[in-house]
Design a protein around this motif. Structure first.
Motif, PDB file in Angstrom:
ATOM      1  N   ASN A   1       8.647 -11.537  -3.204  1.00  0.00           N
ATOM      2  CA  ASN A   1       8.106 -10.700  -4.273  1.00  0.00           C
ATOM      3  C   ASN A   1       6.674 -11.099  -4.622  1.00  0.00           C
ATOM      4  N   MET A   2       6.401 -12.384  -4.644  1.00  0.00           N
ATOM      5  CA  MET A   2       5.057 -12.879  -4.960  1.00  0.00           C
ATOM      6  C   MET A   2       4.055 -12.407  -3.916  1.00  0.00           C
ATOM      7  N   ARG A   3       4.387 -12.548  -2.644  1.00  0.00           N
ATOM      8  CA  ARG A   3       3.480 -12.134  -1.568  1.00  0.00           C
ATOM      9  C   ARG A   3       3.247 -10.634  -1.588  1.00  0.00           C
ATOM     10  N   GLU A   4       4.287  -9.872  -1.906  1.00  0.00           N
ATOM     11  CA  GLU A   4       4.149  -8.420  -1.971  1.00  0.00           C
ATOM     12  C   GLU A   4       3.213  -8.013  -3.112  1.00  0.00           C
ATOM     13  N   CYS A   5       3.327  -8.664  -4.249  1.00  0.00           N
ATOM     14  CA  CYS A   5       2.451  -8.364  -5.383  1.00  0.00           C
ATOM     15  C   CYS A   5       1.008  -8.776  -5.091  1.00  0.00           C
ATOM     16  N   ILE A   6       0.810  -9.903  -4.424  1.00  0.00           N
ATOM     17  CA  ILE A   6      -0.543 -10.332  -4.052  1.00  0.00           C
ATOM     18  C   ILE A   6      -1.144  -9.338  -3.055  1.00  0.00           C
ATOM     19  N   ALA A   7      -0.343  -8.871  -2.102  1.00  0.00           N
ATOM     20  CA  ALA A   7      -0.824  -7.880  -1.137  1.00  0.00           C
ATOM     21  C   ALA A   7      -1.206  -6.575  -1.836  1.00  0.00           C
ATOM     22  N   LYS A   8      -0.463  -6.199  -2.860  1.00  0.00           N
ATOM     23  CA  LYS A   8      -0.779  -4.995  -3.630  1.00  0.00           C
ATOM     24  C   LYS A   8      -2.151  -5.128  -4.294  1.00  0.00           C
ATOM     25  N   VAL A   9      -2.417  -6.288  -4.898  1.00  0.00           N
ATOM     26  CA  VAL A   9      -3.719  -6.532  -5.533  1.00  0.00           C
ATOM     27  C   VAL A   9      -4.828  -6.526  -4.483  1.00  0.00           C
ATOM     28  N   LEU A  10      -4.590  -7.139  -3.329  1.00  0.00           N
ATOM     29  CA  LEU A  10      -5.599  -7.166  -2.267  1.00  0.00           C
ATOM     30  C   LEU A  10      -5.907  -5.766  -1.748  1.00  0.00           C
ATOM     31  N   LYS A  11      -4.898  -4.926  -1.674  1.00  0.00           N
ATOM     32  CA  LYS A  11      -5.114  -3.543  -1.228  1.00  0.00           C
ATOM     33  C   LYS A  11      -5.910  -2.766  -2.270  1.00  0.00           C
ATOM     34  N   GLU A  12      -5.587  -2.953  -3.547  1.00  0.00           N
ATOM     35  CA  GLU A  12      -6.321  -2.258  -4.617  1.00  0.00           C
ATOM     36  C   GLU A  12      -7.795  -2.647  -4.623  1.00  0.00           C
ATOM     37  N   GLN A  13      -8.102  -3.894  -4.259  1.00  0.00           N
ATOM     38  CA  GLN A  13      -9.479  -4.396  -4.260  1.00  0.00           C
ATOM     39  C   GLN A  13     -10.161  -4.258  -2.886  1.00  0.00           C
ATOM     40  N   ASN A  14      -9.531  -3.547  -1.949  1.00  0.00           N
ATOM     41  CA  ASN A  14     -10.072  -3.278  -0.609  1.00  0.00           C
ATOM     42  C   ASN A  14     -10.325  -4.535   0.221  1.00  0.00           C
ATOM     43  N   TYR A  15      -9.500  -5.547   0.062  1.00  0.00           N
ATOM     44  CA  TYR A  15      -9.577  -6.720   0.926  1.00  0.00           C
ATOM     45  C   TYR A  15      -8.729  -6.527   2.180  1.00  0.00           C
ATOM     46  N   ILE A  16      -7.679  -5.690   2.098  1.00  0.00           N
ATOM     47  CA  ILE A  16      -6.845  -5.382   3.258  1.00  0.00           C
ATOM     48  C   ILE A  16      -6.696  -3.866   3.363  1.00  0.00           C
ATOM     49  N   THR A  17      -6.321  -3.396   4.550  1.00  0.00           N
ATOM     50  CA  THR A  17      -6.144  -1.962   4.754  1.00  0.00           C
ATOM     51  C   THR A  17      -4.813  -1.484   4.184  1.00  0.00           C
ATOM     52  N   ASN A  18      -3.735  -2.193   4.518  1.00  0.00           N
ATOM     53  CA  ASN A  18      -2.403  -1.788   4.070  1.00  0.00           C
ATOM     54  C   ASN A  18      -1.426  -2.948   4.284  1.00  0.00           C
ATOM     55  N   TYR A  19      -0.212  -2.772   3.792  1.00  0.00           N
ATOM     56  CA  TYR A  19       0.865  -3.734   4.043  1.00  0.00           C
ATOM     57  C   TYR A  19       2.189  -2.992   4.047  1.00  0.00           C
ATOM     58  N   LYS A  20       3.163  -3.542   4.770  1.00  0.00           N
ATOM     59  CA  LYS A  20       4.503  -2.959   4.863  1.00  0.00           C
ATOM     60  C   LYS A  20       5.531  -4.065   4.770  1.00  0.00           C
ATOM     61  N   VAL A  21       6.620  -3.795   4.072  1.00  0.00           N
ATOM     62  CA  VAL A  21       7.723  -4.749   4.000  1.00  0.00           C
ATOM     63  C   VAL A  21       8.884  -4.174   4.794  1.00  0.00           C
ATOM     64  N   VAL A  22       9.383  -4.947   5.754  1.00  0.00           N
ATOM     65  CA  VAL A  22      10.482  -4.521   6.605  1.00  0.00           C
ATOM     66  C   VAL A  22      11.696  -5.378   6.272  1.00  0.00           C
ATOM     67  N   LYS A  23      12.771  -4.736   5.873  1.00  0.00           N
ATOM     68  CA  LYS A  23      14.014  -5.445   5.567  1.00  0.00           C
ATOM     69  C   LYS A  23      14.753  -5.716   6.871  1.00  0.00           C
ATOM     70  N   ASP A  24      15.216  -6.944   7.051  1.00  0.00           N
ATOM     71  CA  ASP A  24      15.931  -7.287   8.278  1.00  0.00           C
ATOM     72  C   ASP A  24      17.295  -7.912   7.997  1.00  0.00           C
ATOM     73  N   GLY A  25      17.802  -7.741   6.787  1.00  0.00           N
ATOM     74  CA  GLY A  25      19.096  -8.309   6.447  1.00  0.00           C
ATOM     75  C   GLY A  25      19.024  -9.750   6.001  1.00  0.00           C
ATOM     76  N   LYS A  26      17.878 -10.376   6.167  1.00  0.00           N
ATOM     77  CA  LYS A  26      17.675 -11.751   5.733  1.00  0.00           C
ATOM     78  C   LYS A  26      16.597 -11.735   4.663  1.00  0.00           C
ATOM     79  N   GLN A  27      15.544 -12.478   4.873  1.00  0.00           N
ATOM     80  CA  GLN A  27      14.454 -12.544   3.912  1.00  0.00           C
ATOM     81  C   GLN A  27      13.548 -11.326   4.021  1.00  0.00           C
TER      82      GLN A  27
END
Length: 109
Positions: free
Chosen positions: A8-34
């Motif tokens: 959850n922490m990494r996903e929220c940090i990625a959201k902030v980075l995307k809003e500030q144009n530091y990254i293009t995009n991010y995706k979370v893939v569920k695999d039954g584990k983490q």
């Protein structure tokens, strides 16, 4: 692109980075584990990355908490501090506006 274990922490940090144009995009893939998070990095025309450096500020062995007035200003405003507050993960400017302090997990420039 970079693949990292999802949280959850990494996903929220990625959201902030995307809003500030530091990254293009991010995706979370569920695999039954983490789960895995794929972060698409952003580059300019010359091939230089938007993120020059990302440094861990607070560590599990030594947590760094700051008050709203003590939030670090990174590279005279050219960098960005990210704060984990009681409400959500915010960047420095948003936390100052809301007068919120918290833990500083990382800084970026």
């Amino acid at each position: 692109k970079v693949d990292v274990p999802a949280s959850n922490m990494r996903e929220c940090i990625a959201k902030v980075l995307k809003e500030q144009n530091y990254i293009t995009n991010y995706k979370v893939v569920k695999d039954g584990k983490q789960g895995m998070m794929r972060v698409y990095l952003k580059y300019n025309d010359e091939g230089k990355g938007s993120i020059g450096r990302m440094q861990r500020y607070s560590k599990p062995s030594r947590r760094e908490y700051v008050k709203a007035k003590e939030i670090p200003n990174i590279r005279a405003g050219y960098g960005m501090s990210i704060l984990s507050t009681s409400k959500e993960i915010l960047r420095r400017g948003q936390a100052k506006e809301q007068n919120l302090g918290g833990e500083v997990p990382c800084v970026i420039w």
